[in-house]
Design an enzyme around this catalytic site. Structure first.
Site, PDB file in Angstrom:
ATOM      1  N   GLY A 120       6.397  33.719  -9.798  1.00  6.11           N
ATOM      2  CA  GLY A 120       5.570  34.894 -10.053  1.00  6.11           C
ATOM      3  C   GLY A 120       5.425  35.310 -11.502  1.00  6.11           C
ATOM      4  N   PRO A 164       9.002  28.683 -10.068  1.00  2.00           N
ATOM      5  CG  PRO A 164       9.450  27.661 -12.113  1.00  2.00           C
ATOM      6  CD  PRO A 164      10.099  28.054 -10.814  1.00  2.00           C
ATOM      7  NE  ARG A 223      -6.206  31.877 -10.005  1.00  4.35           N
ATOM      8  CZ  ARG A 223      -6.052  32.812 -10.932  1.00  4.35           C
ATOM      9  NH1 ARG A 223      -6.747  32.726 -12.065  1.00  4.35           N
ATOM     10  NH2 ARG A 223      -5.239  33.815 -10.758  1.00  4.35           N
ATOM     11  CE1 TYR A 250      -6.637  35.372  -4.984  1.00  5.13           C
ATOM     12  CE2 TYR A 250      -6.902  33.832  -6.805  1.00  5.13           C
ATOM     13  CZ  TYR A 250      -6.477  34.108  -5.526  1.00  5.13           C
ATOM     14  OH  TYR A 250      -5.875  33.130  -4.803  1.00  5.13           O
ATOM     15  CB  CYS A 261     -26.512  27.467  -2.605  1.00  6.01           C
ATOM     16  SG  CYS A 261     -28.021  28.265  -2.160  1.00  6.01           S
ATOM     17  CD  GLU A 262     -21.290  31.979  -1.797  1.00  6.04           C
ATOM     18  OE1 GLU A 262     -21.692  31.062  -1.061  1.00  6.04           O
ATOM     19  OE2 GLU A 262     -20.791  33.018  -1.384  1.00  6.04           O
TER      20      GLU A 262
HETATM   21  N1  LLP Z   1       7.279  30.696  -4.284  1.00  2.00           N
HETATM   22  C1  LLP Z   1       6.561  31.161  -3.251  1.00  2.00           C
HETATM   23  C2  LLP Z   1       7.212  31.357  -1.973  1.00  2.00           C
HETATM   24  C3  LLP Z   1       5.209  31.437  -3.418  1.00  2.00           C
HETATM   25  O1  LLP Z   1       4.512  31.908  -2.388  1.00  2.00           O
HETATM   26  C4  LLP Z   1       4.591  31.198  -4.667  1.00  2.00           C
HETATM   27  C5  LLP Z   1       3.169  31.459  -4.855  1.00  2.00           C
HETATM   28  C6  LLP Z   1       5.374  30.702  -5.706  1.00  2.00           C
HETATM   29  C7  LLP Z   1       6.721  30.468  -5.490  1.00  2.00           C
HETATM   30  C8  LLP Z   1       4.817  30.414  -7.078  1.00  2.00           C
HETATM   31  O2  LLP Z   1       4.356  31.555  -7.701  1.00  2.00           O
HETATM   32  P1  LLP Z   1       3.827  31.487  -9.216  1.00  2.00           P
HETATM   33  O3  LLP Z   1       5.005  31.210 -10.103  1.00  2.00           O
HETATM   34  O4  LLP Z   1       2.830  30.403  -9.272  1.00  2.00           O
HETATM   35  O5  LLP Z   1       3.241  32.822  -9.442  1.00  2.00           O
HETATM   36  N2  LLP Z   1      -3.762  31.417  -5.547  1.00  2.00           N
HETATM   37  C9  LLP Z   1      -3.252  32.550  -6.293  1.00  2.00           C
HETATM   38  C10 LLP Z   1      -1.762  32.494  -6.418  1.00  2.00           C
HETATM   39  C11 LLP Z   1      -1.063  32.428  -5.079  1.00  2.00           C
HETATM   40  C12 LLP Z   1       0.418  32.319  -5.215  1.00  2.00           C
HETATM   41  C13 LLP Z   1       1.006  31.962  -3.896  1.00  2.00           C
HETATM   42  N3  LLP Z   1       2.410  31.828  -3.913  1.00  2.00           N
HETATM   43  C14 LLP Z   1      -3.927  32.583  -7.669  1.00  2.00           C
HETATM   44  O6  LLP Z   1      -4.746  31.731  -7.928  1.00  2.00           O
HETATM   45  O7  LLP Z   1      -3.647  33.473  -8.456  1.00  2.00           O
END
Ligand code: LLP
Length: 433
Positions: free
Chosen positions: A249, A292, A331, A335, A362-363
């Protein structure tokens, strides 16, 4: 102007990525093109692996969350850098298995894994399966029993922390679809149930509060809440949970004005909380997992497009149309994520416009961004969008039967294709009449 250290401008006024001319890469491989800098990815892996060593005496494992960008080459890089892998589907697991990624470094996530997925995870012997709900717990107990195995599991826990990020990428609050809530007593009951099951070995508690988080407080709070749950389980059930997975995250810089927490400060603060809380609660410091995804790969990626039509709607907006769009980067559509960009063949020129970058689907919502500062764009220019290494290729689609772009990996001044461009033949491969 640039959001990553590997981006620069050469004497021809062209953008360079990892020292290579972006305009040359576009003409060599065609556009749209995902470019990723392997050196940057490896540096990021080393930061996480190094911090487990430094802040937790090596008692832990940094897992790369492969949902951010998954392919054989990336699994291999994560493995070589000493990382484990977080997979969230049979497909990601299959990719890892195809490069013989060691099972003892794989953690299997997902809020609704199928019996087939759970079976292949057990067969391959993945290190930990992250159980999301009671149905899954019962299924896993049954499947492991049939196979004469004991499943080593983590529980996905909702710590009840509201991370200040986009609603779609928040996962720690009570109404999230992921995991067991603490507030309702559901998590504690599930732990009790797991401990009594013959084919389940509850090893670890897991939390992941969301993605693209810029503040330390939610991480700090989540760690405290998880440790107090571990302590409660020890006191009330006499069962010691010796591992804690703090998830991923960590936010990254998409715009030059983004203020991401410094990585070292983040790791040091959270490790400090873990150590002091363990002392206060009189529990052993658990083995720590980190997950990560974005922060390993996002900044390493640049997407290159060719500009087609430039449509000026006087006093309203200018559309710069590109040969890709929401199919390779959904994205903004999903979002409203902000990106920074430049015209790669005019990278030495100042930004003079604020434009809407439009894809070819087409959007109407098929945009990469609105009000994006940019040099004046003309047909044939190469547009570079930065920090596209995470959740771009992995979230791409074939909408409008548009083939996916290839991924080119750069390393030490060399480039190589790690994912081939899809062809129209690929698009119709599974069609039957
Ligand atoms: N661990 C778990 C259980 C997760 O669900 C995720 C991300 C991560 C780790 C990795 O998180 P990160 O370090 O990448 O923030 N598609 C969205 C992001 C979805 C994240 C889903 N889970 C976007 O494009 O922003």
């Amino acid at each position: 102007m640039f959001v990553a250290d590997n981006l620069n401008v050469n004497s021809e006024g062209h953008l360079t990525i990892g020292g290579l001319d972006a305009v040359d890469l576009a003409s060599q491989y065609g556009t749209p093109l995902y470019v990723m800098d392997e050196n940057l990815i490896r540096d990021n892996c080393r930061k996480y692996v190094g911090s487990i060593r430094k802040f937790y005496n090596g008692n832990g494992l940094a897992l790369y969350a492969s949902k951010a960008f998954c392919c054989k080459a990336m699994c291999k890089i994560a493995f070589e850098e000493g990382m484990g892998l977080d997979v969230v589907s049979g497909g990601e697991l299959f990719t890892a298995m195809s490069v013989d990624f060691p099972a003892e470094r794989i953690v299997f996530h997902g809020n609704n894994k199928t019996r087939a997925e759970l079976t292949s995870a057990l067969e391959y012997g993945v290190h930990r399966i992250v159980v999301d709900n009671l149905t899954e717990l019962n299924t896993l107990n049954e499947l492991a029993g049939q196979m004469g195995k004991k499943a080593d599991i983590m529980f996905r826990i909702k710590p009840g922390v509201d991370a200040h990020t986009h609603d779609f990428v928040k996962t720690g609050q009570i109404d999230s679809k992921f995991g067991f809530a603490i507030e309702t007593g559901e998590a504690f009951e599930a732990i009790k149930a797991a401990i009594s099951m013959p084919n389940i070995n509850l090893r670890c508690l897991h939390c992941h509060i969301g993605s693209q988080i810029f503040e330390l407080d939610p991480f700090d709070l989540a760690a405290r809440i998880m440790l107090s749950l571990i302590s409660k389980v020890k006191l009330e059930l006499g069962y010691e949970i010796k591992e804690l997975n703090l998830g991923g995250g960590f936010g990254i810089k998409y715009l030059s004005e983004d203020r991401a927490i410094e990585y070292e400060k983040y790791m040091e603060t959270i490790a400090g909380v873990v150590h002091s809380e363990c002392e206060r609660l009189d529990i052993a410091v658990p083995r720590i997992f980190l997950e990560p995804g974005r922060s390993i790969v996002a900044s390493s990626g640049v997407t290159l497009y060719t500009v087609g039509a430039v449509k000026v709607i006087p006093n309203i907006r200018t559309y710069v149309s590109i040969d890709g769009g929401m199919t390779d980067n959904p994205r903004y559509a999903l979002y409203k994520s902000q990106y920074s960009a430049c015209i790669a063949n005019k990278a030495d020129q100042p930004f003079s416009e604020a434009v809407t970058v439009a894809g070819k689907c087409c959007e109407s919502g098929d945009l990469i961004g609105e009000g994006m500062p940019m040099q004046k764009a003309d047909p044939g220019d190469i547009l570079a969008v930065f920090a596209t290494g995470a959740y771009n290729y992995s979230m791409s689609s074939n909408y409008n039967r548009i083939p996916r772009p290839p991924v080119v990996m750069l390393k030490d001044g060399q480039s190589r294709i790690v994912i081939k461009r899809e062809s129209y033949e690929d698009i119709i491969r599974n069609d039957l009449i």
